[in-house]
Design a protein around this motif. Structure first.
Motif, PDB file in Angstrom:
ATOM      1  N   GLY A   1       0.828  -1.196   0.000  1.00 50.53           N
ATOM      2  CA  GLY A   1       0.000   0.000   0.000  1.00 50.53           C
ATOM      3  C   GLY A   1       0.859   1.241   0.000  1.00 50.53           C
ATOM      4  O   GLY A   1       2.096   1.167  -0.060  1.00 50.53           O
TER       5      GLY A   1
ATOM      6  N   LYS B   1      -4.435  -0.147   0.635  1.00 49.77           N
ATOM      7  CA  LYS B   1      -3.520  -1.287   0.515  1.00 49.77           C
ATOM      8  C   LYS B   1      -4.316  -2.501   0.081  1.00 49.77           C
ATOM      9  O   LYS B   1      -5.550  -2.504   0.137  1.00 49.77           O
ATOM     10  CB  LYS B   1      -2.853  -1.575   1.853  1.00 49.77           C
TER      11      LYS B   1
ATOM     12  N   ALA C   1       1.330  -1.966  -4.830  1.00 51.03           N
ATOM     13  CA  ALA C   1       0.984  -0.819  -3.993  1.00 51.03           C
ATOM     14  C   ALA C   1       0.293   0.263  -4.815  1.00 51.03           C
ATOM     15  O   ALA C   1      -0.742   0.807  -4.408  1.00 51.03           O
ATOM     16  CB  ALA C   1       2.243  -0.261  -3.331  1.00 51.03           C
TER      17      ALA C   1
ATOM     18  N   LYS D   1      10.442   2.667  -0.361  1.00 52.67           N
ATOM     19  CA  LYS D   1       9.669   1.957   0.660  1.00 52.67           C
ATOM     20  C   LYS D   1       9.826   2.659   2.003  1.00 52.67           C
ATOM     21  O   LYS D   1      10.920   3.119   2.350  1.00 52.67           O
ATOM     22  CB  LYS D   1      10.135   0.504   0.761  1.00 52.67           C
TER      23      LYS D   1
ATOM     24  N   THR E   1       2.970  -6.387   4.958  1.00 52.39           N
ATOM     25  CA  THR E   1       2.565  -5.310   4.055  1.00 52.39           C
ATOM     26  C   THR E   1       3.747  -4.385   3.779  1.00 52.39           C
ATOM     27  O   THR E   1       4.401  -3.908   4.700  1.00 52.39           O
ATOM     28  CB  THR E   1       1.407  -4.486   4.654  1.00 52.39           C
TER      29      THR E   1
ATOM     30  N   TRP F   1       5.005  -0.854   2.467  1.00 53.29           N
ATOM     31  CA  TRP F   1       4.457   0.497   2.363  1.00 53.29           C
ATOM     32  C   TRP F   1       5.419   1.419   1.615  1.00 53.29           C
ATOM     33  O   TRP F   1       6.621   1.419   1.896  1.00 53.29           O
ATOM     34  CB  TRP F   1       4.201   1.071   3.761  1.00 53.29           C
TER      35      TRP F   1
ATOM     36  N   ILE G   1      -0.778   0.991  10.995  1.00 55.80           N
ATOM     37  CA  ILE G   1      -0.873   2.271  10.284  1.00 55.80           C
ATOM     38  C   ILE G   1      -0.123   3.348  11.060  1.00 55.80           C
ATOM     39  O   ILE G   1       0.560   4.199  10.480  1.00 55.80           O
ATOM     40  CB  ILE G   1      -2.346   2.675  10.077  1.00 55.80           C
TER      41      ILE G   1
ATOM     42  N   VAL H   1       3.464   3.242  10.176  1.00 56.00           N
ATOM     43  CA  VAL H   1       3.800   3.921   8.923  1.00 56.00           C
ATOM     44  C   VAL H   1       3.898   5.432   9.136  1.00 56.00           C
ATOM     45  O   VAL H   1       4.848   6.080   8.678  1.00 56.00           O
ATOM     46  CB  VAL H   1       2.753   3.607   7.831  1.00 56.00           C
TER      47      VAL H   1
END
Length: 213
Positions: free
Chosen positions: A78, A101, A114, A132, A151, A153, A194, A197
């Motif tokens: 994502g 995502k 992504a 990334k 995942t 990102w 999240i 991130v």
């Protein structure tokens, strides 16, 4: 520098670390040799057990690889999208704010997946996909089986002015741009991965306990 990885089970976190957490009194230590992800998930999922756990190990990356190898792994990707105004893109799904995502398709590279997922879920075309940000890990059940999702990102940029269109067939009910001043609205109702991130991109005013270690 000592390596550290976080695996999330809902709001709980397992910290794989090569050094004792600074706020160790908040954590419950798990034994590296006897740890088994599936049984641990069954034990703590949906319970009122502690939020923070840690496994002290000589090689955190090797322990993570062992956990991945012994469980069903699903790969997803994502993006954290920033527009020309400096706002960030979020979706609303399952009563929580999230970042766009989705699962990678067979043979698809993480960066390609992504971009595809962001475009499908938000109805825009990504102009630039950068480096990334981080990989996150969380555990859940799929068709009755415990799975580990990894995942990837990525940083992304969007320079257009198209109207956002939530992918309702994926359960997304809203898509919005948030300026930095409104990020707290997201962190107050989102998933720990999240927050991971956002922390990596310096978008948090306060750092939650597991991220401060």
């Amino acid at each position: 520098m000592a390596q550290k990885y976080r695996i999330y089970i809902n709001q709980k976190v397992i910290l794989l670390t090569e050094s004792t957490p600074a706020r160790v009194e908040l954590y419950e230590q798990l034994d590296q040799q006897s740890f088994e992800l599936k049984s641990f998930f069954s034990k703590v999922s949906g319970s009122s057990s502690p939020l923070y756990y840690y496994i002290l190990c000589d090689d955190a990356k090797a322990v993570l690889k062992k956990i991945i190898k012994s469980n069903v792994l699903i790969e997803a990707a994502g993006g954290l999208v920033k527009n020309s105004k400096g706002d960030y893109l979020f979706i609303y799904r399952n009563e929580k704010w999230d970042l766009p995502k989705g699962k990678l398709e067979k043979g698809e590279k993480p960066k390609e997946g992504a971009v595809r997922e962001v475009e499908e879920e938000c109805g825009i075309r990504i102009g630039d996909c950068g480096k990334k940000i981080i990989n996150t890990y969380h555990v859940y059940t799929l068709k009755g089986e415990v799975v580990l999702k990894k995942t990837y990102w990525y940083k992304m940029k969007y320079k257009g002015k198209a109207k956002l269109k939530p992918q309702t067939e994926e359960g997304i009910t809203d898509v919005q741009w948030f300026d930095k001043g409104r990020i707290a609205t997201v962190t107050g109702n989102t998933f720990p991965s999240i927050v991971d991130v956002l922390w990596k991109r310096d978008l948090l005013t306060e750092i939650p306990v597991p991220l401060s270690e």
